[in-house]
Design a protein around this motif. Sequence first.
Motif, short mmCIF file in Angstrom:
data_model
loop_
_atom_site.label_atom_id
_atom_site.label_comp_id
_atom_site.label_asym_id
_atom_site.label_seq_id
_atom_site.Cartn_x
_atom_site.Cartn_y
_atom_site.Cartn_z
N ASP A 67 0.87 -1.18 0.00
CA ASP A 67 0.00 0.00 0.00
C ASP A 67 0.90 1.23 0.00
O ASP A 67 1.41 1.64 1.04
CB ASP A 67 -0.90 -0.02 1.23
CG ASP A 67 -1.80 1.21 1.34
OD1 ASP A 67 -1.71 2.10 0.47
OD2 ASP A 67 -2.59 1.28 2.31
N VAL A 68 1.13 1.81 -1.18
CA VAL A 68 2.11 2.88 -1.27
C VAL A 68 1.64 4.16 -0.60
O VAL A 68 2.44 5.07 -0.36
CB VAL A 68 2.48 3.16 -2.75
CG1 VAL A 68 3.11 1.94 -3.38
CG2 VAL A 68 1.26 3.60 -3.54
N GLY A 69 0.35 4.28 -0.31
CA GLY A 69 -0.15 5.47 0.34
C GLY A 69 -0.10 5.44 1.85
O GLY A 69 -0.37 6.45 2.49
N ALA A 70 0.22 4.29 2.42
CA ALA A 70 0.28 4.19 3.88
C ALA A 70 1.45 5.02 4.42
O ALA A 70 2.49 5.11 3.77
CB ALA A 70 0.44 2.73 4.29
N PRO A 71 1.27 5.62 5.59
CA PRO A 71 2.37 6.41 6.16
C PRO A 71 3.62 5.56 6.30
O PRO A 71 3.57 4.42 6.75
CB PRO A 71 1.83 6.82 7.53
CG PRO A 71 0.34 6.77 7.38
CD PRO A 71 0.08 5.63 6.45
N SER A 72 4.74 6.11 5.87
CA SER A 72 5.99 5.35 5.88
C SER A 72 7.15 6.31 5.81
O SER A 72 7.05 7.40 5.22
CB SER A 72 6.04 4.38 4.69
OG SER A 72 7.30 3.77 4.59
N GLY A 73 8.25 5.90 6.37
CA GLY A 73 9.49 6.63 6.17
C GLY A 73 10.15 6.16 4.89
O GLY A 73 9.51 5.55 4.03
N PRO A 74 11.42 6.45 4.73
CA PRO A 74 12.13 6.01 3.53
C PRO A 74 12.12 4.49 3.38
O PRO A 74 12.16 3.75 4.37
CB PRO A 74 13.55 6.53 3.76
CG PRO A 74 13.42 7.64 4.75
CD PRO A 74 12.28 7.24 5.64
#
Length: 371
Positions: free
Chosen positions: A63-70
């Motif tokens: 899920d590329v829209g989920a909050p994530s760091g690098p």
Amino acid sequence: MHNEMRVLDGDGHVLEPWSAWTSLPEQYRPTAVTDADGLDHVLVGGQEVFVARLGQMGQPGTDVGAPSGPVPMEQARAGAYDPVARLADMDSESIDEVVLYPTIGLGFWGIQDPKAATAVARAYNDWLAGYCAAAPDRLYGAAMVPFQDPVAAVSELRRARDELGFVSAFVRPNPCVGRTIVDPSNDRFWEEAESLGMTVAIHEGFQNAVPPLGSDRTPTNILVLHACSHTLEQMLACAQLIGLGILERHPALRFVFLEAGGGWAPYWLERLDHQVPSYHRYAPPMSLLPSEYFARQCWVSFEVDEPTLPALTPFIGASRIVWGSDYPHADSTFPGATAELFATISPLDDDVQRRILGLNAAELYGLATPD
């Protein structure tokens, strides 16, 4: 193989490692800057051409829209950039062969400097040839061609075919440096592709450097834009190639429309046919209906889980359908892509299954068919 049937993935991807660009002069070498949200901004000659968390582009089911760091590229699945790991993943999925397209390189269509575009295309093709050399009877390359310079595009097409042994070349359906793919400046490219017997793949991507259809209306809604960019851009390219005479003038040239699903094709071909009686005088002379050009020269890829595939097969033609895994992209399925594919096509006759699994793609790409 699946039930003794050849399984040929007509649209797989690689994720280009930074080592792919080491031969380039520094001014053309892709670099990346990571912002506060963890997004990697890939630059060529100071121009932004690709934005994503690069590691996610090699993590199926993300899920590329989920909050994530690098997510650095090193966290991508190894098969994205390592051919030995790729072959192991193919074996686990019962995939015999794959035709390979880029990830970051899809953004290079937006490069404005023709010299930079030509340099990175050559470097990418050289790197991909090395990747495919690990198993040249299973891994096949699709060439990047720099449409920014029509003369260089023809030269690179010829080199990819004659020196590197690639089986196709890909173009984006979007305008390139302000010119559409059917601009007269590209006529020599179509002539050369037909002469070489080189399949041309129409492959959309989604990057800010190449604004897709709809970007002026929903500029911040990625869900809508991503859906529109792939399907609507392919539909327009199909109409342009037919309606502006490319297929009429080059009857032996093969095209495949990739990564937009296949459900659009029956409706769109019927729609185009319907335009001909009233509007054909506004187009170059056409000796065939649009659907007949498509049946003669075009293929379309379906997604592995596209439920309408069995119902739509009679309208497209069983010989004109291929499938693509999209591995290792975030919205691909791994493991399990071929399991979904086998389930999708299970209602079809064995001969049609055999065609969709691999024989159609072998014909499309000019690959040998076992006796």
